[in-house]
Design a protein around this motif. Structure first.
Motif, PDB file in Angstrom:
ATOM      1  N   PHE A   1       0.803  -1.208   0.000  1.00  0.00           N
ATOM      2  CA  PHE A   1       0.000   0.000   0.000  1.00  0.00           C
ATOM      3  C   PHE A   1       0.847   1.273   0.000  1.00  0.00           C
TER       4      PHE A   1
ATOM      5  N   SER B   1       0.039   4.910  -2.025  1.00  0.00           N
ATOM      6  CA  SER B   1      -0.302   5.980  -1.077  1.00  0.00           C
ATOM      7  C   SER B   1       0.565   7.207  -1.307  1.00  0.00           C
TER       8      SER B   1
ATOM      9  N   LEU C   1      -5.270   6.035  -4.413  1.00  0.00           N
ATOM     10  CA  LEU C   1      -6.085   5.795  -3.201  1.00  0.00           C
ATOM     11  C   LEU C   1      -6.825   4.454  -3.276  1.00  0.00           C
TER      12      LEU C   1
ATOM     13  N   SER D   1      -6.057   1.519  -0.672  1.00  0.00           N
ATOM     14  CA  SER D   1      -7.132   1.048   0.223  1.00  0.00           C
ATOM     15  C   SER D   1      -7.467  -0.416  -0.009  1.00  0.00           C
ATOM     16  N   THR D   2      -7.445  -0.869  -1.267  1.00  0.00           N
ATOM     17  CA  THR D   2      -7.736  -2.285  -1.507  1.00  0.00           C
ATOM     18  C   THR D   2      -6.605  -3.184  -1.005  1.00  0.00           C
TER      19      THR D   2
ATOM     20  N   LEU E   1      -7.460  -3.590   2.794  1.00  0.00           N
ATOM     21  CA  LEU E   1      -8.727  -4.251   3.190  1.00  0.00           C
ATOM     22  C   LEU E   1      -8.670  -5.741   3.061  1.00  0.00           C
TER      23      LEU E   1
END
Length: 86
Positions: free
Chosen positions: A39, A43, A78, A82-83, A86
């Motif tokens: 990530f 980011s 983003l 985010s994926t 999660l």
């Protein structure tokens, strides 16, 4: 380089930048399939793109190719980040 050549080069670079950020789609698909990627890079790309968009839109003489080139980086960065989390 004259003004027309500079503008043409700017829009070509914009298209290349958009393609670079659209390339996050396979990472997003992998993340959603359970093969999580990192990530951090997306980011940081999203933050960097946000700064460039603000710069391009709010400097005295707007730089629309610069802003347009970096807007997809905010969205796709983003989503990819985010994926991955999660």
């Amino acid at each position: 380089m004259n003004e027309k050549q500079a503008q043409t080069l700017g829009w070509i670079a914009t298209a290349m930048s958009v393609m670079m950020y659209v390339s996050y789609i396979p990472q997003i698909m992998s993340n959603l399939s359970g093969h999580k990627g990192d990530f951090i890079q997306p980011s940081v790309a999203a933050v960097n793109c946000t700064l460039w968009v603000i710069y391009g839109l709010f400097k005295k003489q707007r730089d629309l190719p610069l802003a347009a080139a970096n807007m997809p980086g905010i969205v796709f960065g983003l989503i990819a980040a985010s994926t991955a989390l999660l």
